[in-house]
Design an enzyme around this catalytic site. Structure first.
Site, PDB file in Angstrom:
ATOM      1  N   GLN A   1       0.852  -1.180   0.000  1.00  0.00           N
ATOM      2  CA  GLN A   1       0.000   0.000   0.000  1.00  0.00           C
ATOM      3  C   GLN A   1       0.889   1.232   0.000  1.00  0.00           C
ATOM      4  O   GLN A   1       2.071   1.146   0.322  1.00  0.00           O
ATOM      5  CB  GLN A   1      -0.945   0.008   1.208  1.00  0.00           C
ATOM      6  CG  GLN A   1      -2.045  -1.040   1.092  1.00  0.00           C
ATOM      7  CD  GLN A   1      -2.891  -1.150   2.352  1.00  0.00           C
ATOM      8  OE1 GLN A   1      -2.398  -0.989   3.458  1.00  0.00           O
ATOM      9  NE2 GLN A   1      -4.164  -1.445   2.192  1.00  0.00           N
TER      10      GLN A   1
ATOM     11  N   THR B   1       1.497  -2.204   7.273  1.00  0.00           N
ATOM     12  CA  THR B   1       1.927  -3.601   7.432  1.00  0.00           C
ATOM     13  C   THR B   1       0.978  -4.505   6.662  1.00  0.00           C
ATOM     14  O   THR B   1       0.779  -5.663   7.021  1.00  0.00           O
ATOM     15  CB  THR B   1       1.943  -4.005   8.915  1.00  0.00           C
ATOM     16  OG1 THR B   1       0.714  -3.612   9.528  1.00  0.00           O
ATOM     17  CG2 THR B   1       3.073  -3.325   9.647  1.00  0.00           C
ATOM     18  N   HIS B   2       0.392  -3.978   5.594  1.00  0.00           N
ATOM     19  CA  HIS B   2      -0.674  -4.690   4.895  1.00  0.00           C
ATOM     20  C   HIS B   2      -0.176  -5.238   3.561  1.00  0.00           C
ATOM     21  O   HIS B   2      -0.337  -4.620   2.525  1.00  0.00           O
ATOM     22  CB  HIS B   2      -1.869  -3.756   4.692  1.00  0.00           C
ATOM     23  CG  HIS B   2      -2.324  -3.129   5.974  1.00  0.00           C
ATOM     24  ND1 HIS B   2      -2.609  -1.791   6.084  1.00  0.00           N
ATOM     25  CD2 HIS B   2      -2.513  -3.657   7.201  1.00  0.00           C
ATOM     26  CE1 HIS B   2      -2.969  -1.515   7.329  1.00  0.00           C
ATOM     27  NE2 HIS B   2      -2.909  -2.636   8.018  1.00  0.00           N
ATOM     28  N   ASN B   3       0.454  -6.397   3.631  1.00  0.00           N
ATOM     29  CA  ASN B   3       0.929  -7.081   2.436  1.00  0.00           C
ATOM     30  C   ASN B   3      -0.167  -7.987   1.891  1.00  0.00           C
ATOM     31  O   ASN B   3      -0.922  -8.589   2.656  1.00  0.00           O
ATOM     32  CB  ASN B   3       2.158  -7.931   2.768  1.00  0.00           C
ATOM     33  CG  ASN B   3       3.305  -7.108   3.315  1.00  0.00           C
ATOM     34  OD1 ASN B   3       4.168  -6.666   2.583  1.00  0.00           O
ATOM     35  ND2 ASN B   3       3.312  -6.893   4.630  1.00  0.00           N
TER      36      ASN B   3
ATOM     37  N   ASN C   1      -4.156  -4.980  -3.952  1.00  0.00           N
ATOM     38  CA  ASN C   1      -4.225  -4.437  -2.600  1.00  0.00           C
ATOM     39  C   ASN C   1      -5.084  -3.173  -2.624  1.00  0.00           C
ATOM     40  O   ASN C   1      -4.687  -2.160  -3.192  1.00  0.00           O
ATOM     41  CB  ASN C   1      -2.834  -4.112  -2.065  1.00  0.00           C
ATOM     42  CG  ASN C   1      -2.797  -4.076  -0.546  1.00  0.00           C
ATOM     43  OD1 ASN C   1      -3.812  -3.842   0.100  1.00  0.00           O
ATOM     44  ND2 ASN C   1      -1.642  -4.324   0.023  1.00  0.00           N
TER      45      ASN C   1
END
Length: 368
Positions: free
Chosen positions: A127, A294-296, A334
């Site tokens: 992101q 921390t959004h993989n 994403n």
């Protein structure tokens, strides 16, 4: 929890006291949902459940056909290796480790960006974020206090919520002020022109820490052919296994979208009538140093057929039907929204399919 609550399993949670230390910390009131406060107290009382802490799964074991998981090999805190037989294996670690386990276990064909062939590791996405700081002289905001649910979000520029004509990008994101605990060692916004260290920096930090509001932008990232996950050809872990390698960078699309969101955040910041504002754009290549999110997502994407993805709609492996891979690895892109809500929904869907379909007739699941 806004008030004390007993969940359907009989586990009691306390009322939030707004102590201000929610993010990255445990909750002394048991007011924050996490496994140890919502379900583990019940599971630990069941005779058919064992929790093994301090252990790491090394690989998923396969039979001679390579089409069926026979269990996992794991190592405990003492360094002793065990094989755990299993009729059903569920990978529920973080996305990056799930993908690494698939690769280490030889499940599926690794993605090759040069040829476009292979699926495991494909469609990795991140992101993109930016922020605007609003500095005040006359407002004490106590940024270290607050719960995540107290945020204010502008969703007008997320996804297809707005007209993209002439904008030069696809996707979008949110603009918001979210109080999740500004830790003093990590959070130290200072006005433009402030030195990065020394007495002038310390003076500005001491003056502004309690009196700064931060407006954040949080944007989507589209998957690209050159962004992927694979096993590192050089670096190894302590056990000699290849580490996971992440190859990623933002594209022009992400930067144009982020600039658009940042401009909207700056408009809001100016309207907040502070002493001054600082605009923190995301520029250049992706950098691991400044915290972003921390959004993989991606790497084990969901698909309607085995030619296009790693798992089906129930997060069941196309290659190994008694293996389920949970988490945001299933996302093909994403989004501007954080993935947790969708991850939970997909997990409920997978759990229902395992209980209602797979356990009654083990094998590839079909859409209900």
């Amino acid at each position: 929890m806004s008030r004390a609550y007993t969940n359907p399993l009989g586990v009691q949670l306390g009322q939030c006291s707004y102590c201000g230390f929610c993010e990255k910390f445990g909750c002394g009131n048991y007011a924050k949902a996490s496994p140890q406060t919502t379900i583990l107290p019940v599971l630990l009382r069941k005779p058919n459940f064992t929790l093994k802490t301090g252990s790491e799964v090394l690989k998923v074991n396969l039979d001679s056909t390579g089409r069926r998981a026979t269990g996992v090999t794991y190592i405990d805190a003492a360094g002793e290796t065990f094989e755990q037989p299993a009729e059903l294996v569920i990978l529920s670690a973080y996305i990056l480790h799930n993908v690494r386990l698939l690769l280490l276990s030889g499940i599926g064909q690794p993605y090759d960006p040069a040829t476009g062939k292979g699926l495991v590791g494909k469609n990795y996405a991140y992101q993109i974020t930016s922020s605007v700081n609003v500095f005040y002289d006359d407002k004490v905001l106590n940024p270290f206090i607050g719960a995540g649910a107290l945020g204010t979000i502008v969703d007008d520029f997320n996804g297809d919520n707005f007209d993209h004509a002439g904008k030069g990008f696809i996707g979008g994101g949110f603009v918001g002020v979210v109080q999740t605990g500004a830790r003093p060692i990590e959070t130290h916004p200072t006005p433009e022109g402030t030195p990065a260290w020394g007495s002038a920096w310390k003076k500005a930090f001491a003056r502004d820490y309690l009196k700064t509001a931060t407006i954040s932008t949080h944007g989507a990232v589209m998957s690209h052919r050159g962004n992927y996950l694979d096993l590192d050809p050089t670096y190894r872990d302590v056990l000699g296994r290849p580490l996971l390698r992440m190859t990623f960078d933002f594209t022009d699309n992400e930067h144009r979208m982020s600039d658009f969101l940042t401009d909207r955040a700056a408009e809001i910041g100016r309207a907040m009538n502070g002493r001054e504002i600082r605009i923190n754009r995301r520029t250049g290549s992706w950098d691991v140093v400044p915290y972003q999110t921390t959004h993989n997502t991606g790497g084990a994407i969901m698909s309607a057929d085995p030619r296009s993805g790693v798992v089906n709609r129930y997060l069941q492996s196309w290659d190994v039907p008694n293996l389920f891979v949970l988490g945001s690895g299933a996302f093909p892109q994403n989004a501007g929204y954080n993935p947790t809500g969708t991850v939970a929904a997909l997990t409920y869907l997978a759990a229902g399919a395992i209980r209602d379909q797979y356990l009654k007739a083990p094998g590839p699941l079909v859409a209900a």
